[in-house]
Enzyme design. Structure first.
Site, short mmCIF file in Angstrom:
data_model
loop_
_atom_site.label_atom_id
_atom_site.label_comp_id
_atom_site.label_asym_id
_atom_site.label_seq_id
_atom_site.Cartn_x
_atom_site.Cartn_y
_atom_site.Cartn_z
N ASP A 196 0.86 -1.18 0.00
CA ASP A 196 0.00 0.00 0.00
C ASP A 196 0.89 1.24 0.00
O ASP A 196 2.06 1.15 -0.39
CB ASP A 196 -0.88 -0.03 1.27
N HIS B 178 -3.39 6.16 3.80
CA HIS B 178 -4.15 4.96 3.45
C HIS B 178 -3.52 3.69 4.02
O HIS B 178 -4.19 2.85 4.64
CB HIS B 178 -4.28 4.87 1.92
N SER C 176 -11.20 -1.05 0.69
CA SER C 176 -9.86 -0.98 1.27
C SER C 176 -9.90 -1.20 2.77
O SER C 176 -8.92 -1.62 3.39
CB SER C 176 -9.23 0.39 0.99
#
Length: 441
Positions: free
Chosen positions: A154, A186, A343
């Site tokens: 990620d 994120h 996600s």
């Protein structure tokens, strides 16, 4: 007759010597803690216990049908332990019979240990540890994923965030930099859902940052493949180490990406992938369409329906919480943020995979995936989309903790008494001999 009289006298002397003075409970160092189990005692024997004393102890237990529970003592420096279900008065009776106080270090009462329960957890955790609504504002899991490596493929992870408790480390960056302060949150959010102390499913799993997305949350095929190759190399260095990769990312269909993740799975790494956020068939995207990975759709934790944005279809393996999920963030080492997306769903599944591997580390990646799918809660979701499985992730995948009355054990290893070769003669046999001699007289 004289010989028998002498024998009778000798037996009486032996009997007198075998009768100790009465002992009280104060003869023992008795320790009780916590939620004790009535009449259940763990006896720690002194290293000086002899074969004769051990024989006497075993004879006493046999006469009362007391069967010691098994006790593996390798973690206790191989102490001589005896675990008995009996009343404390039984122990006093034993002490009165053979004076065991000198061979006992201490006695600890058996007690109950329970799994830890997180109150007021994030809604995603709250939902996956129960089969049905309403939410109970609790989250618990046994085990905790300790010893399992989870690679966060990620953006970079904020390694110093307090929720990671020092379990997050840098692994690889496609951009040739180890970011102490991530420029995109994120990856940190995903890592927190997997293994954060507050926000995470597997609260003791290891987090390894594999940065393949930049400060705008974007990467390319080359960066993804390089990140996957790094994980594959790490797995080859330690093939027995349980490993998981979570990919909360996706793009168009790609044979290269599908092949790369399939090789990871074939080499023992569980791969968990977000289904995508376009409310379309997940089979149109990679790596979500790859059959070897666990593809995860998003659902609303307190309503048990598919999140409106979540992809769906036959390539989805399971749904997990993905709407309004709180987790770690990058503005400070204690910060958090709420985000929505598949996600957020994928790391819930990665966390459960860590729980499974923490308990069953020898399972293959395919077996872990099957375990999770087979254990999911069936039939509780609404509006899941055409072709989707009606399966909701569950963290209730493992048997409950063993009953506190079942204690693992080992055989006794008494110290041999080199000073004496005397064999034990039970009191009842001495009495019989004495009675026989009286009869002859």
């Amino acid at each position: 007759m004289k010989h028998c009289s002498a024998l009778y006298f000798a037996v009486l002397v032996l009997l007198f010597l075998a009768i100790p003075e009465q002992n009280s409970v104060n003869a023992f160092d008795i320790r009780t803690y916590g939620d004790v189990i009535p009449n259940d005692w763990i006896i720690v024997l002194d290293e000086s216990i002899t074969s004769l004393q051990m024989y006497l102890l075993n004879a006493w237990m046999l006469a009362r049908d007391l069967i010691p529970k098994e006790f593996n003592t390798s973690s206790l420096e191989n102490l001589n332990l005896l675990s008995l279900v009996c009343n404390i008065t039984d122990l006093l009776e034993l002490n009165d019979a053979i004076d065991i106080s000198g061979i006992i270090k201490f006695i600890e009462q058996n007690q109950v240990f329970r799994k830890s329960v997180q109150t007021n957890p994030p809604s995603g955790l709250d939902r996956i540890d129960q089969r049905n609504l309403p939410l109970d504002k609790k989250y618990s899991s046994v085990p905790t994923g300790a010893g399992v490596d989870v690679y966060i493929l990620d953006s970079s992870v904020f390694l110093s965030h307090q929720d990671f408790g020092g379990r997050a480390t840098f692994g690889y960056s496609a951009f040739d930099v180890e970011r102490l302060q991530p420029c995109d949150g994120h990856g940190t959010h995903v890592a927190g859902i997997v293994a954060g102390a507050t926000y995470g499913v597997a609260k003791e799993a290891n987090i390894i940052s594999v940065e393949v997305l930049d400060c705008q949350g974007q990467g390319d095929t080359v960066s993804l493949v390089n990140g996957i190759n790094y994980i594959l190399d790490q797995k080859s260095l330690n093939p027995q180490k349980p490993a998981i990769t979570v990919m909360s990312l996706g793009g168009g269909a790609s044979t290269l990406i599908d092949t790369a993740v399939r090789n990871l799975v074939d080499n023992g790494v569980v791969v968990v992938v977000a289904a995508g956020n376009n409310n379309e068939d997940a089979c149109n995207t990679s790596p979500a369409r790859e059959p070897s990975v666990l593809t995860v759709g998003a659902m609303i934790p307190n309503r048990d329906e598919k999140s409106s944005f979540s992809n769906f279809g036959s390539c989805v393996d399971v749904f997990a919480p993905g709407s309004d999920i709180e987790s770690a963030w990058i503005t400070s080492d204690t910060s958090s943020e709420e985000l929505s997306g598949t996600s957020m769903s994928a790391p819930h599944v990665a966390g459960v995979a860590a729980l499974v591997l923490g308990e069953y580390p020898s399972l293959s990646a395919y077996e872990v995936a099957a375990f999770i799918v087979n254990n999911a809660t069936s039939g509780v979701l609404d509006k899941i989309g055409a072709g989707s499985p009606n399966l909701l992730l569950s963290s209730q995948i493992l048997p409950p903790p063993p009953s506190a009355t079942i204690v693992p054990t080992t055989d006794f290893q008494p110290v041999e008494d080199s000073s004496s070769e005397i064999s034990y003669v039970p009191n009842y046999l001495l009495l019989w001999i004495a009675s026989f001699c009286v009869f002859l007289l």
